[in-house]
Design a protein around this motif. Structure first.
Motif, PDB file in Angstrom:
ATOM      1  N   ASP A  50       0.848  -1.202   0.000  1.00  0.00           N
ATOM      2  CA  ASP A  50       0.000   0.000   0.000  1.00  0.00           C
ATOM      3  C   ASP A  50       0.875   1.240   0.000  1.00  0.00           C
ATOM      4  O   ASP A  50       1.954   1.236   0.590  1.00  0.00           O
ATOM      5  CB  ASP A  50      -0.881   0.029   1.266  1.00  0.00           C
ATOM      6  CG  ASP A  50      -2.042  -0.933   1.132  1.00  0.00           C
ATOM      7  OD1 ASP A  50      -2.382  -1.287  -0.012  1.00  0.00           O
ATOM      8  OD2 ASP A  50      -2.601  -1.325   2.175  1.00  0.00           O
ATOM      9  N   TYR A  53       1.475   6.889   3.123  1.00  0.00           N
ATOM     10  CA  TYR A  53       1.184   8.313   3.242  1.00  0.00           C
ATOM     11  C   TYR A  53       1.866   8.904   4.472  1.00  0.00           C
ATOM     12  O   TYR A  53       2.189  10.072   4.524  1.00  0.00           O
ATOM     13  CB  TYR A  53      -0.331   8.555   3.310  1.00  0.00           C
ATOM     14  CG  TYR A  53      -1.034   8.091   2.060  1.00  0.00           C
ATOM     15  CD1 TYR A  53      -0.768   8.720   0.846  1.00  0.00           C
ATOM     16  CD2 TYR A  53      -1.932   7.040   2.090  1.00  0.00           C
ATOM     17  CE1 TYR A  53      -1.391   8.297  -0.319  1.00  0.00           C
ATOM     18  CE2 TYR A  53      -2.566   6.620   0.927  1.00  0.00           C
ATOM     19  CZ  TYR A  53      -2.293   7.247  -0.272  1.00  0.00           C
ATOM     20  OH  TYR A  53      -2.909   6.833  -1.412  1.00  0.00           O
ATOM     21  N   HIS A  54       2.030   8.053   5.484  1.00  0.00           N
ATOM     22  CA  HIS A  54       2.698   8.498   6.705  1.00  0.00           C
ATOM     23  C   HIS A  54       3.610   7.379   7.172  1.00  0.00           C
ATOM     24  O   HIS A  54       3.263   6.212   7.033  1.00  0.00           O
ATOM     25  CB  HIS A  54       1.673   8.796   7.801  1.00  0.00           C
ATOM     26  CG  HIS A  54       0.747   9.900   7.430  1.00  0.00           C
ATOM     27  ND1 HIS A  54      -0.514   9.658   6.945  1.00  0.00           N
ATOM     28  CD2 HIS A  54       0.904  11.243   7.453  1.00  0.00           C
ATOM     29  CE1 HIS A  54      -1.099  10.820   6.684  1.00  0.00           C
ATOM     30  NE2 HIS A  54      -0.260  11.789   6.976  1.00  0.00           N
ATOM     31  N   VAL A  58       0.578   5.016  13.272  1.00  0.00           N
ATOM     32  CA  VAL A  58      -0.524   5.553  14.086  1.00  0.00           C
ATOM     33  C   VAL A  58      -1.699   5.853  13.171  1.00  0.00           C
ATOM     34  O   VAL A  58      -1.514   6.327  12.054  1.00  0.00           O
ATOM     35  CB  VAL A  58      -0.084   6.871  14.764  1.00  0.00           C
ATOM     36  CG1 VAL A  58      -1.187   7.410  15.656  1.00  0.00           C
ATOM     37  CG2 VAL A  58       1.191   6.676  15.548  1.00  0.00           C
ATOM     38  N   LYS A  59      -2.893   5.562  13.636  1.00  0.00           N
ATOM     39  CA  LYS A  59      -4.083   5.867  12.840  1.00  0.00           C
ATOM     40  C   LYS A  59      -5.129   6.535  13.730  1.00  0.00           C
ATOM     41  O   LYS A  59      -5.067   6.450  14.944  1.00  0.00           O
ATOM     42  CB  LYS A  59      -4.715   4.571  12.296  1.00  0.00           C
ATOM     43  CG  LYS A  59      -3.754   3.662  11.579  1.00  0.00           C
ATOM     44  CD  LYS A  59      -4.122   3.565  10.115  1.00  0.00           C
ATOM     45  CE  LYS A  59      -3.252   2.577   9.379  1.00  0.00           C
ATOM     46  NZ  LYS A  59      -1.917   3.092   9.052  1.00  0.00           N
ATOM     47  N   ASN A  60      -6.096   7.147  13.108  1.00  0.00           N
ATOM     48  CA  ASN A  60      -7.275   7.660  13.816  1.00  0.00           C
ATOM     49  C   ASN A  60      -6.954   8.488  15.057  1.00  0.00           C
ATOM     50  O   ASN A  60      -7.391   8.166  16.160  1.00  0.00           O
ATOM     51  CB  ASN A  60      -8.191   6.492  14.227  1.00  0.00           C
ATOM     52  CG  ASN A  60      -8.815   5.817  13.023  1.00  0.00           C
ATOM     53  OD1 ASN A  60      -8.606   6.249  11.888  1.00  0.00           O
ATOM     54  ND2 ASN A  60      -9.570   4.774  13.266  1.00  0.00           N
ATOM     55  N   ARG A  61      -6.180   9.533  14.905  1.00  0.00           N
ATOM     56  CA  ARG A  61      -5.965  10.423  16.051  1.00  0.00           C
ATOM     57  C   ARG A  61      -7.004  11.531  15.972  1.00  0.00           C
ATOM     58  O   ARG A  61      -6.953  12.382  15.093  1.00  0.00           O
ATOM     59  CB  ARG A  61      -4.545  11.019  16.036  1.00  0.00           C
ATOM     60  CG  ARG A  61      -3.444   9.988  16.135  1.00  0.00           C
ATOM     61  CD  ARG A  61      -3.725   8.899  17.169  1.00  0.00           C
ATOM     62  NE  ARG A  61      -3.836   9.399  18.524  1.00  0.00           N
ATOM     63  CZ  ARG A  61      -2.891   9.263  19.432  1.00  0.00           C
ATOM     64  NH1 ARG A  61      -1.759   8.657  19.157  1.00  0.00           N
ATOM     65  NH2 ARG A  61      -3.075   9.739  20.647  1.00  0.00           N
TER      66      ARG A  61
END
Lengths: 95, 479
Positions: A50, A53-54, A58-61
């Motif tokens: 994939d 992008y970062h 960490v996701k969904n902060r």
């Protein structure tokens, strides 16, 4: 050459920057070198990877929908080059 | 070429401010108005060194909007930077979504003259609103950033509408849906709902088509519809002359009822989108979506059908009553007190809506409570008031407010079904109008209506019309 003079002129225009002709030539060379360097990545097989992008794992902060105090207007306008009636005053821009 | 028939293609882009309490990336209030530049902080002013943190509720509202419009909710999504220079944008970029919007591939069915029509929703994404600029007369612009950073959803439709009416129907449905699910207050006059129109025409055989024109500055649905009509005509006229429209952005002039050139769109605008580095990705799992779906109220279409079956009211009435959530809630509260769906619906559809429309009032501004309205209708139902008297009471309620029972007493409106009393009135009316009695006997049915009217008049409108009818018919038969 991957980057052309036209590309540099276009990007400069989008960034509202003006350059002399020799500067544009210099940037074309430099940017071309940079893009050429990054192009090395094309050698990597990313078929099943994939896009990154970062780099942080960490996701969904999020923050909760809560109101916090805003600044006093004088503080808001501290850095305004010009003001009138509590507003930032700028040269007129008409689309 | 003049015999060529054309089809209009309309696509819409709607921006709606989300009804969160705080802004998209900071805790400043989203309250409309307020003194200029008092709802701002270092984050929404885009000061160096600040970092945005996403308001969870804004994401949830966008997902709920997607669910309401049957869209696919992205499992993975992210924010992107859209770069452009304009002073209403403090950072010189807007945090928006580019290639991974929260919702895609939705649809909604609108009612048209020729039945149901499905309108496709291409995408729904989330972004931050800009500030407001006021152009001063001295050639400078004054900027207020209270609105800067308020969360917005952008809803983009497919060009599936083929007339101004269809676009109008879609916009009404969109607005009522957003209001139903309470994600936006949709106040066009405050700019919390804004709409741009894309329009072009294509010949029926598909060989000739005009270039798409984008129309901005549409401050009402009516303006959007008028602009579509104006553009359709303009496009066809140009094509018929062998010319074509420009690929351009036009502005609607509400005073002149026409559109005018704003800028050409010869080049696709280059916004140099790239992933927003300051905000990490979103992962939306099935549990979260399910929770948000459970939170959704009954949508207008479903509610309409329930009204038809549960209260036995006609489809048209159910459609009107569910056109706003406020009205639908009002109706249901009224039905709960009155216990008669048809009666409640009739009173709302006729008396209440007519007066609201005449006075340009909203339900929230009524001078009487729904309970008082129910009390009035109950008096009609139990025969205390006849229709005319009830309308009088309603007028007083609407204009001055008050207790229905007190109004009835003060005006002496209680209906009398006292047969003895009415019989006396009938007898005296008959003896006072021998000509009408004669006419009636000669088969003139109209004379009967006249006599009923005379009895009602003599009773000062208090007699129960049904009893009057019966007693009068009986008296005439016995003459």
């Amino acid at each position: 050459m991957a980057i052309t003079i036209k590309d540099v002129e276009h990007v400069a225009k989008l960034a509202r920057l003006e350059f002399e002709e020799n500067e544009i030539l210099a940037f074309t060379e430099k940017l071309d070198a940079i893009v050429g360097y990054v192009e090395m990545l094309n050698a990597v097989d990313v078929e099943n990877v994939d896009p990154t992008y970062h780099v942080l794992p960490v996701k969904n902060r999020f923050r909760e929908d809560e109101i916090q105090a805003s600044l006093e207007r004088d503080a808001v306008l501290t850095n305004a080059p010009d003001r009138r009636g509590g507003c930032f005053r700028v040269p007129r821009v008409v689309e | 070429m003049s015999e060529m028939k054309f089809k209009t293609l309309v696509g819409l882009e709607i921006h709606a401010e989300l009804a969160t309490a705080s802004k998209m990336f900071c805790g400043c209030t989203t309250t409309y108005g307020g003194d200029v530049n008092t709802h701002c902080c270092p984050i929404c002013l885009g000061l160096p060194g600040t970092l945005p943190v996403v308001n969870k509720r804004a994401i949830e509202f966008a997902i709920q909007t997607g669910l309401a419009f049957n869209a696919k909710i992205a499992k993975k999504s992210k924010m992107d930077r859209k770069n452009y220079f304009y002073p209403d944008l403090v950072k010189a970029f807007q945090i928006s979504q580019y290639d991974m919007p929260l919702c895609e591939h939705g649809h909604v069915d609108i009612e048209t003259a020729s039945g149901k029509k499905r309108i496709g929703i291409e995408r729904i994404h989330i972004e931050e609103d800009t500030g407001k600029s006021l152009h001063a007369e001295d050639g400078s612009s004054l900027l207020d950033y209270n609105r800067c950073g308020v969360p917005l959803i952008e809803i983009v439709t497919l060009p599936d509408m083929s007339s101004a009416e269809e676009a109008g129907a879609f916009l009404e449905l969109l607005k009522s849906t957003l209001e139903y699910i309470e994600v936006s207050d949709c106040k066009m006059e405050q700019g919390s709902l804004r709409c741009d129109v894309n329009v072009n025409v294509v010949s029926e055989d598909g060989t000739v088509k005009s270039n798409i024109a984008e129309i901005k500055n549409l401050n009402s649905f009516k303006a959007a519809m008028k602009a579509i009509e104006f553009e359709t005509k303009r496009h066809i006229e140009l094509l018929e002359r062998g010319e074509n429209t420009l690929k351009e952005t036009r502005r609607w002039d509400d005073a002149k009822n026409e559109t005018f050139h704003m800028r050409t769109k010869e080049f696709v605008q280059d916004y140099r989108y790239f992933p927003e580095p300051d905000i990490v990705d979103f992962e939306i799992d099935a549990d979260w979506i399910e929770r948000l779906e459970l939170e959704l109220p009954e949508l207008p279409e479903a509610r309409k059908h329930r009204f038809i079956s549960a209260y036995g009211i006609p489809e048209y009435d159910a459609g009107v009553l569910t056109s706003t959530r406020q009205m639908a809630d009002y109706f249901e509260t009224l039905v709960n007190s009155v216990g008669d769906g048809k009666l409640a619906s009739n009173w709302i559809m006729t008396e209440l809506m007519r007066r609201l429309k005449d006075e340009g009032l909203e339900l929230g501004a009524l001078r009487f409570t729904v309970e008082q309205f129910a009390e009035l209708i109950a008096m009609v139902k139990d025969g205390t008031l006849n229709q005319n008297a009830a309308k009088k009471v309603f007028r007083r309620l609407f204009e001055e407010g008050g207790e229905p029972k007190a109004i009835v007493e003060a005006e002496g409106l209680v209906q009398t079904s006292d047969t003895g009393l009415i019989k006396d009135t009938v007898d005296s009316v008959l003896s006072a109008n021998p000509q009408s009695v004669e006419d009636y006997k000669n088969g003139k049915d109209r004379a009967f209506g006249f006599l009923v009217g005379q009895v009602m008049k003599a009773s000062k409108g208090k007699a129960n019309p049904q009893v009057v009818n019966e007693l009068l018919a009986e008296a005439l038969k016995n003459l």
